[in-house]
Design an enzyme around this catalytic site. Structure first.
Site, PDB file in Angstrom:
ATOM      1  N   HIS A 163      43.369  36.829  40.310  1.00 22.91           N
ATOM      2  CA  HIS A 163      42.640  36.522  41.542  1.00 22.91           C
ATOM      3  C   HIS A 163      43.526  35.783  42.548  1.00 22.91           C
ATOM      4  O   HIS A 163      43.182  35.700  43.728  1.00 22.91           O
ATOM      5  CB  HIS A 163      41.392  35.679  41.253  1.00 22.91           C
ATOM      6  CG  HIS A 163      40.254  36.478  40.684  1.00 22.91           C
ATOM      7  ND1 HIS A 163      40.306  37.063  39.444  1.00 22.91           N
ATOM      8  CD2 HIS A 163      39.046  36.804  41.202  1.00 22.91           C
ATOM      9  CE1 HIS A 163      39.164  37.711  39.218  1.00 22.91           C
ATOM     10  NE2 HIS A 163      38.392  37.576  40.272  1.00 22.91           N
ATOM     11  N   GLU A 166      37.895  49.849  45.765  1.00 21.39           N
ATOM     12  CA  GLU A 166      38.865  49.429  46.784  1.00 21.39           C
ATOM     13  C   GLU A 166      39.557  50.610  47.470  1.00 21.39           C
ATOM     14  O   GLU A 166      39.835  50.552  48.673  1.00 21.39           O
ATOM     15  CB  GLU A 166      39.909  48.487  46.187  1.00 21.39           C
ATOM     16  CG  GLU A 166      39.438  47.051  45.975  1.00 21.39           C
ATOM     17  CD  GLU A 166      38.571  46.879  44.726  1.00 21.39           C
ATOM     18  OE1 GLU A 166      38.436  47.846  43.950  1.00 21.39           O
ATOM     19  OE2 GLU A 166      38.031  45.774  44.530  1.00 21.39           O
TER      20      GLU A 166
END
Lengths: 320, 325
Positions: free
Chosen positions: B131, B62
């Site tokens: 999540h 990321e």
């Protein structure tokens, strides 16, 4: 190694200019109220900036870190704009928004100086991706210290750059210290260049106080990048002659170690070599030194005489 | 008019902008070859149309994805990168918070960073708190970023096209719960401006300010309350920053009452900012104390009854509305 005379003179010149620039700041930053914030100098590491930037063309990009002055001067940044920014004046290259730590000079393709350790690497990957995407014949150089190689961003960036074979040169300026930590105290890997193998890219070890050697290695890495052979990790072994910042008493750096490295100073090393080989004479060396001195003095005068920005200018430049 | 899920609307926006401007490229984990082969997903089919040069599948990295966007944007490209789930924003956050948001300022206005970070967000999937975690308030707290959170497919398309053309870094947060419900989307080309809220329902009694996945909850509750003679006005914020204060204040002036509704947790949530704006600039309009209806201050739980408890629903909103009427 057959380096053009002009290149050798250029490296000596940018090193001398950088050193004069740093030396002036050693004094100035100790005067109360003169320069806001920290002062981080590159004294003794000039060969890395000068050697690498001498291998670059104007269109090539550098992304640099908190110890940036020698990189930026070697890339051709205007000393007046830099000095005024270091003084946080309105006439500074970033209008006083960046100060000494984040000097940004897009006009010489030095579009990002970041003080977040390890952050230069992913940004350099992005900049090099743009060069690949637009098929530009140019490369991106990413400067960082040995401490930055312990950040996760180092590994993400090297992996991606190798995977996509991006035209980037990762220049690890190993000055033996990350803050107060000596090199062996922050990693067991003897040579940072060794980490290149983990990403299947060339890892080169260079004497970082030998400007021509740095130049030669950067030139080869640049050519590999332009040939589509992807990134190189270049470890330049040098030494942080001053503290992390000027407020740092360096109590953890042995005095004899500092002295020994001062004797390996890259500037007399190159100037002696150039005199011995007849590329310059001692009068020309003196001329370079006095010219650098007057450029720095003029930059300091310009910075001192420049006004601070108006307080409300703080609100500008957040958004386009 | 065509009916599309929000993912398909995002897909159309990406496709149109990539056709229009060769400098637009997309990158992220699974934006090309995905573990989800589903035409309702935002990047479905783009690899086939635009090829691997412009649809870049990345490693699970990321920080590198976000850094890619920052560096490429500085060079004048228009990256649209994806962070797979909102909680993974933490891994990209240095590049976004310290760099995308600040480098223009640090350059004294010399550089710009025309990038978009698309983030999939929202609870309701039983995926649990790593999540599902709505972090929009974090990004809205960073000067230099714009934060967009569409609630309809039509807005998503027009807003994303504007975000891609904007010269500032834009955080574009998509609620995945909206991917699968077809909604009308105009077929002709259009841009929806950033920084403009939209009144999705007119009403005289009570203003509800909301965004993203909670719009549907607000609209449903409004229909029920209407049967009792209470007419809610629903302001869909669409863009958190820059914030459209004027639309909020005009509506509160009209109704005299305010509820802010968001899925994110309460403390430090963006609802507090809306409340503060109304207290500072519209206190005189208020006939009753304003209220926040939000997720409770807990991580989003996985078990269906627990997750249902977490997500604000129509009953929560109706209860709050009755209390201040």
């Amino acid at each position: 190694m057959n380096i053009p005379r002009k290149k050798q003179q250029e490296m000596l010149w940018t090193m001398i200019l950088s050193r004069k620039f740093s030396d002036s700041l050693v004094e100035l930053c100790r005067i109360e109220g003169k320069i806001p914030g920290m002062m981080i100098l590159s004294t003794g590491q000039e060969a890395v900036g000068s050697g690498v930037c001498a291998a670059l063309k104007q269109d090539d990009v550098i992304i640099t870190n908190h110890r940036s002055h020698h990189h930026l001067l070697a890339k051709g940044a205007d000393p007046k704009g830099l000095m005024a920014e270091i003084f946080c004046k309105k006439t500074g290259c970033n209008k006083g928004k960046s100060g000494t730590l984040h000097l940004t000079v897009p006009e010489v393709n030095a579009p990002c100086t970041t003080t977040v350790v390890g952050a230069t690497l992913p940004i350099a990957v992005g900049r090099a991706f743009a060069q690949q995407y637009t098929q530009e014949q140019a490369v991106t150089v990413c400067f960082f210290g040995d401490g930055a190689a312990d950040e996760g961003s180092f590994h993400e960036a090297l992996n991606l750059a190798a995977l996509w074979q991006l035209p980037v040169i990762f220049v690890c300026e190993n000055n033996l210290y990350a803050g107060a930590q000596r090199y062996e105290e922050h990693t067991r890997v003897k040579d940072m260049a060794e980490r290149a193998r983990a990403y299947d890219m060339p890892g080169i070890i260079v004497d970082g106080n030998d400007a021509p050697a740095v130049y030669q290695a950067a030139l080869e890495a640049r050519q590999r990048a332009l040939d589509g052979q992807g990134p190189t990790l270049m470890e330049c072994k040098t030494y942080r002659c001053r503290g992390h910042g000027e407020q740092d008493p360096q109590h953890y750096q042995p005095r004899d170690e500092i002295r020994a490295w001062q004797e390996k100073c890259p500037i007399p090393r190159l100037s002696n070599m150039l005199i011995a080989s007849g590329i310059i004479n001692s009068a020309e060396l003196q001329e370079m030194e006095s010219m650098a001195e007057s450029i720095v003095q003029e930059a300091v005068r310009f910075a001192e005489e420049s006004p601070y920005p108006e307080p409300r200018e703080a609100l500008e430049d957040v958004y386009v | 008019m065509q009916k599309l899920g929000m993912g398909q609307a995002v897909n159309q926006a990406l496709k149109e902008e990539m056709q229009r401007d060769p400098n637009v490229f997309i990158a992220g984990e699974g934006v090309g070859v995905s573990i989800h082969v589903n035409p309702m997903f935002p990047t479905h089919g783009l690899l086939e149309e635009f090829g691997p040069g412009r649809v870049k599948d990345t490693p699970v990295s990321e920080a590198a994805i976000a850094g890619l966007a920052v560096g490429a944007a500085e060079a004048g490209l228009k990256p649209v990168v994806e962070i797979m789930f909102n909680p993974f924003f933490t891994l990209a956050s240095d590049m976004i918070v310290n760099h995308a948001a600040k480098l223009r300022y640090l350059s004294g206005g010399k550089s710009s960073f025309p990038l978009v970070v698309r983030i999939k967000s929202g609870a309701g999937f039983g995926a649990g708190c790593q999540h599902s975690h709505n972090l929009e308030a974090w990004t809205a707290h960073c000067p230099g970023l714009k934060v967009v959170m569409p609630a309809t497919a039509a807005d998503a398309k027009g807003l994303l096209k504007s975000a891609i053309r904007d010269d500032n870094p834009v955080i574009f947060i998509e609620h995945m719960g909206l991917y699968f419900a077809p909604m009308p989307v105009p077929e002709q080309e259009y841009l929806t401006p950033l920084g403009q809220a939209d009144i999705k329902r007119q009403g005289r009694d009570l203003t509800v300010v909301t965004w993203s996945g909670m719009l549907g909850v607000a609209m449903g509750a409004a229909e029920k309350l209407s049967q009792e003679g209470i007419e809610m006005e629903i302001v869909d914020l669409r863009t958190l920053t820059p914030l459209d204060r004027e639309t909020i204040l005009t509506s509160v002036e009209k109704t005299g009452r305010l509820i802010v509704l968001h899925e994110a947790t309460r403390t430090g949530g963006f609802g507090g900012e809306i409340a503060a704006v109304v207290m500072e600039e519209g206190f005189r309009y208020l006939k009753a104390p304003l209220r926040r209806v939000t997720g409770p201050d807990i991580p989003v739980p996985a078990s269906p009854p627990l997750e249902k408890f977490y997500i604000p629903d129509q009953n929560d909103l109706i209860k709050a509305a009755r209390e201040i009427m």
